[in-house]
Structures are given as C-alpha cells and as structure tokens.
Design an enzyme around this catalytic site. Structure first.
Site, PDB file in Angstrom:
ATOM      1  N   LYS A   1     -11.116  26.791  29.136  1.00  0.00           N
ATOM      2  CA  LYS A   1     -10.318  25.732  29.754  1.00  0.00           C
ATOM      3  C   LYS A   1      -9.046  25.086  28.935  1.00  0.00           C
ATOM      4  CE  LYS A   1     -13.684  22.737  29.553  1.00  0.00           C
ATOM      5  NZ  LYS A   1     -14.626  23.697  28.819  1.00  0.00           N
TER       6      LYS A   1
ATOM      7  N   ARG B   1     -16.608  14.735  32.778  1.00  0.00           N
ATOM      8  CA  ARG B   1     -17.821  15.623  32.478  1.00  0.00           C
ATOM      9  C   ARG B   1     -19.140  14.969  32.889  1.00  0.00           C
ATOM     10  NH1 ARG B   1     -17.023  18.974  27.288  1.00  0.00           N
ATOM     11  NH2 ARG B   1     -14.511  18.634  27.081  1.00  0.00           N
TER      12      ARG B   1
ATOM     13  N   ARG C   1     -14.518  31.939  17.553  1.00  0.00           N
ATOM     14  CA  ARG C   1     -13.427  31.091  17.697  1.00  0.00           C
ATOM     15  C   ARG C   1     -12.916  30.593  16.501  1.00  0.00           C
ATOM     16  NH1 ARG C   1     -13.138  26.146  22.007  1.00  0.00           N
ATOM     17  NH2 ARG C   1     -15.066  25.675  20.876  1.00  0.00           N
TER      18      ARG C   1
ATOM     19  N   ARG D   1     -24.484  21.855  23.528  1.00  0.00           N
ATOM     20  CA  ARG D   1     -23.371  21.682  24.478  1.00  0.00           C
ATOM     21  C   ARG D   1     -23.479  22.421  25.904  1.00  0.00           C
ATOM     22  NH1 ARG D   1     -19.029  24.203  20.928  1.00  0.00           N
ATOM     23  NH2 ARG D   1     -17.614  23.847  22.436  1.00  0.00           N
TER      24      ARG D   1
HETATM   25  P1  AP5 Z   1     -11.282  28.101  24.885  1.00  0.00           P
HETATM   26  O1  AP5 Z   1     -10.025  27.938  25.709  1.00  0.00           O
HETATM   27  O2  AP5 Z   1     -11.250  27.030  23.479  1.00  0.00           O
HETATM   28  O3  AP5 Z   1     -12.351  27.380  25.854  1.00  0.00           O
HETATM   29  P2  AP5 Z   1     -12.790  26.022  26.293  1.00  0.00           P
HETATM   30  O4  AP5 Z   1     -13.428  26.153  27.603  1.00  0.00           O
HETATM   31  O5  AP5 Z   1     -11.800  24.900  26.056  1.00  0.00           O
HETATM   32  O6  AP5 Z   1     -13.869  25.735  25.227  1.00  0.00           O
HETATM   33  P3  AP5 Z   1     -14.371  24.444  24.624  1.00  0.00           P
HETATM   34  O7  AP5 Z   1     -15.375  24.544  23.541  1.00  0.00           O
HETATM   35  O8  AP5 Z   1     -12.956  23.695  23.783  1.00  0.00           O
HETATM   36  O9  AP5 Z   1     -14.831  23.224  25.657  1.00  0.00           O
HETATM   37  P4  AP5 Z   1     -15.614  22.152  25.256  1.00  0.00           P
HETATM   38  O10 AP5 Z   1     -15.685  21.559  26.826  1.00  0.00           O
HETATM   39  O11 AP5 Z   1     -16.940  22.263  24.929  1.00  0.00           O
HETATM   40  O12 AP5 Z   1     -14.955  21.328  24.169  1.00  0.00           O
HETATM   41  P5  AP5 Z   1     -13.904  20.303  23.993  1.00  0.00           P
HETATM   42  O13 AP5 Z   1     -12.853  20.203  23.192  1.00  0.00           O
HETATM   43  O14 AP5 Z   1     -13.254  20.043  25.661  1.00  0.00           O
HETATM   44  O15 AP5 Z   1     -11.777  29.518  24.577  1.00  0.00           O
HETATM   45  C1  AP5 Z   1     -12.932  29.860  23.834  1.00  0.00           C
HETATM   46  C2  AP5 Z   1     -12.808  30.907  23.126  1.00  0.00           C
HETATM   47  O16 AP5 Z   1     -12.640  31.848  23.833  1.00  0.00           O
HETATM   48  C3  AP5 Z   1     -11.455  31.011  22.047  1.00  0.00           C
HETATM   49  O17 AP5 Z   1     -11.617  31.607  21.119  1.00  0.00           O
HETATM   50  C4  AP5 Z   1     -10.408  31.734  23.118  1.00  0.00           C
HETATM   51  O18 AP5 Z   1      -9.526  32.386  22.215  1.00  0.00           O
HETATM   52  C5  AP5 Z   1     -11.245  32.660  23.623  1.00  0.00           C
HETATM   53  N1  AP5 Z   1     -10.783  33.206  25.221  1.00  0.00           N
HETATM   54  C6  AP5 Z   1     -10.170  32.306  26.062  1.00  0.00           C
HETATM   55  N2  AP5 Z   1      -9.935  33.131  26.953  1.00  0.00           N
HETATM   56  C7  AP5 Z   1     -10.483  34.413  26.888  1.00  0.00           C
HETATM   57  C8  AP5 Z   1     -10.579  35.659  27.821  1.00  0.00           C
HETATM   58  N3  AP5 Z   1     -10.350  35.804  28.847  1.00  0.00           N
HETATM   59  N4  AP5 Z   1     -11.196  36.698  27.275  1.00  0.00           N
HETATM   60  C9  AP5 Z   1     -11.664  36.711  25.753  1.00  0.00           C
HETATM   61  N5  AP5 Z   1     -12.051  35.310  25.108  1.00  0.00           N
HETATM   62  C10 AP5 Z   1     -11.218  34.291  25.537  1.00  0.00           C
HETATM   63  O19 AP5 Z   1     -14.963  18.864  23.846  1.00  0.00           O
HETATM   64  C11 AP5 Z   1     -15.251  18.667  22.653  1.00  0.00           C
HETATM   65  C12 AP5 Z   1     -16.126  17.704  22.462  1.00  0.00           C
HETATM   66  O20 AP5 Z   1     -15.602  16.320  22.707  1.00  0.00           O
HETATM   67  C13 AP5 Z   1     -17.376  17.430  23.473  1.00  0.00           C
HETATM   68  O21 AP5 Z   1     -18.674  18.169  23.241  1.00  0.00           O
HETATM   69  C14 AP5 Z   1     -17.618  16.039  23.481  1.00  0.00           C
HETATM   70  O22 AP5 Z   1     -18.389  15.587  22.203  1.00  0.00           O
HETATM   71  C15 AP5 Z   1     -16.154  15.308  23.641  1.00  0.00           C
HETATM   72  N6  AP5 Z   1     -15.613  15.323  24.775  1.00  0.00           N
HETATM   73  C16 AP5 Z   1     -14.347  15.904  25.241  1.00  0.00           C
HETATM   74  N7  AP5 Z   1     -14.080  15.645  26.497  1.00  0.00           N
HETATM   75  C17 AP5 Z   1     -15.191  14.602  26.786  1.00  0.00           C
HETATM   76  C18 AP5 Z   1     -15.650  13.738  28.164  1.00  0.00           C
HETATM   77  N8  AP5 Z   1     -14.664  14.040  29.086  1.00  0.00           N
HETATM   78  N9  AP5 Z   1     -16.557  13.071  28.275  1.00  0.00           N
HETATM   79  C19 AP5 Z   1     -17.275  13.107  26.961  1.00  0.00           C
HETATM   80  N10 AP5 Z   1     -17.105  13.828  25.633  1.00  0.00           N
HETATM   81  C20 AP5 Z   1     -15.950  14.590  25.763  1.00  0.00           C
END
Ligand code: AP5
Length: 211
Positions: A13, A88, A127, A167
């Site tokens: 994402k 979410r 990552r 997660r």
């Molecule tokens: P990446 O692009 O980083 O994936 P992502 O889907 O963004 O993964 P996240 O771990 O950031 O998502 P998340 O939802 O758990 O965390 P968030 O920060 O939103 O890609 C992942 C890896 O794969 C990278 O190394 C990338 O280079 C690689 N990659 C990408 N595309 C690829 C491909 N095509 N092929 C191979 N490799 C690839 O949230 C973190 C925390 O914040 C949550 O756990 C929660 O505590 C809090 N939070 C955030 N938003 C909310 C909300 N709305 N409500 C409640 N809590 C929230």
C-alpha cells in the site's frame, strides 16, 4: 478522486500509494506514517499510539478520525487524496464517509491489494524504511542511506515476527469486514493482484481507477 487502499500488512500500500498519488497529482495520506512521525517527535499523540503500534494492534478509532478530519480540511487534499491504510475498521469507514458527506465529497473507490500470506511475511521480514521520509525498501540493510532523502534506513519495530503475526490476525478480524461493509453500501471495491513488478501493479491500479 478519493481512493482508499486496502490490504494486509506488506501488500504494498505504501509503495503503490506514493506512485499512484504522483501519477494523479494528489497527496498520499498514510495514517501509519503520520503516527510514526508523531512517535519519532515524541508528541502526546505519538506517545499514546506507540504501544499499540509496536504490538501490531490498531490505534483507537477516535485518534484516526481526528487525523483524517485535519487532513480533509487541508487545502492540499482539496482535489483528492490516496488514503493508505485508512480505513481499517467499520467504525472508521462510517466516520470517514460521514465526514466526507458533510464536505459534499465521497470515497470514489476502494482498491484491495491481494498478496498471498507467505509472500507478505517474506516482504515484511526483509523490509527497511527511511526513518525520515518513511520510504520502504527491500534488499537494503539498516544503516544504509535513503535514496530519496538521505535519511537512515531502519527496521520497523512492528516487523518483528510476533508483531507481523498479530498484524495479520488484526487485519483479518478488524479490517476485512470493511470490504463487506463497502460492498453492502454499494461502494466500488476493486481487487488488484499485487504481486509482480512494482510498475505493473501501479498500471493495474491506475486502470482500476479509470485512469
Ligand atoms: P509496503 O509498501 O511497505 O507495504 P504496506 O502494505 O504499506 O505495508 P505496511 O506494513 O506499511 O502496512 P501496515 O498496514 O501494516 O502498516 P501501516 O504503516 O499502515 O511494502 C512492504 C515491503 O514489500 C517493502 O519492503 C517493499 O519494498 C516491498 N514490496 C512492495 N511492493 C513489492 C512487490 N511488488 N514485490 C516485492 N516486494 C514489494 O500501519 C502501522 C501501524 O499504525 C498499524 O499496525 C496500527 O498500529 C497503526 N495504524 C495505521 N493506520 C491505522 C488506522 N487507520 N487505524 C488504526 N491504527 C492504524
């Protein structure tokens, strides 16, 4: 255009949100990035969010809706936004659509990034992210300089195996119901195969957005 990127942790994402937003010329808003910046800066919001995030639990809905209220009121988001990781939970989805309706706006589309679980675990295990601009990388070690802003790459605390497992559970229990909720409300949810080359996935997403 307001598009919500849905999908499990590691689905890409953040990676795709940046590229889609650049192609559309609108900002990308990621609540995860906003919260990590607050943790780094030691703000009250960051201190409250840190424990939830480290465990891989969701931060309370009222905190997220507070962030979104500010974002939607900002002039940068006047022409649309790509929302990465918001919403979410069903209460967040209800809160956001109500906020948008008050502004005479709506969610145009949900893009659901689809990736098999073993691939997700592999991606997150490898990552690193820039501690300054939060760009995610694969194949680069902690301590490396960020190619984008020169900041330092670090491992995210919630990319430890136990947090990853939590997660994924939290996603299934609390975020997947948003998909059914959106379909019941006759909102458009488009599933995208999010495996393969990054640019090809961006092309699929743009096509799904009608661009
Ligand atoms: P990446 O692009 O980083 O994936 P992502 O889907 O963004 O993964 P996240 O771990 O950031 O998502 P998340 O939802 O758990 O965390 P968030 O920060 O939103 O890609 C992942 C890896 O794969 C990278 O190394 C990338 O280079 C690689 N990659 C990408 N595309 C690829 C491909 N095509 N092929 C191979 N490799 C690839 O949230 C973190 C925390 O914040 C949550 O756990 C929660 O505590 C809090 N939070 C955030 N938003 C909310 C909300 N709305 N409500 C409640 N809590 C929230």
């Amino acid at each position: 255009m307001i598009a919500i990127l849905l999908g499990p942790p590691g689905a890409g994402k953040g990676t795709q949100g940046e590229l889609i937003a650049a192609r559309l010329g609108v900002p990308k808003v990621a609540t995860g990035d906003v919260l990590r910046a607050a943790v780094r800066d030691g703000t009250e919001q960051g201190l409250a969010a840190k424990a939830y995030m480290d465990r891989g639990d969701l931060v309370p809905d009222d905190v997220i809706l507070g962030i979104m209220k500010e974002v939607l009121a900002s002039p940068e988001a006047a022409n649309g936004a790509i929302l990465d990781g918001v919403v979410r939970t069903v209460p967040q989805a209800e809160g956001l659509t109500m906020m948008l309706a008050e502004l005479g706006r709506k969610v145009d589309k949900f893009l659901l990034f689809d990736v098999a679980e073993n691939e997700l675990v592999m991606r997150l295990g490898g990552r690193t992210v820039c501690e300054k601009c939060q760009t995610p990388y694969r194949g680069l070690e902690p301590g490396t300089d960020c190619e984008k802003c020169g900041g330092t790459l670090v491992r995210r605390k919630d990319d430890e195996p136990e947090s990853i497992r939590n997660r994924l559970r939290v996603y299934q229990a609390q975020t997947e119901p948003v998909i059914e909720w959106a379909k019941e409300k006759k909102m458009e949810v488009v599933k995208i195969d999010a495996t393969g080359a990054v640019e090809e996935i961006t092309d699929r997403a743009m096509k799904a957005l009608g661009e």
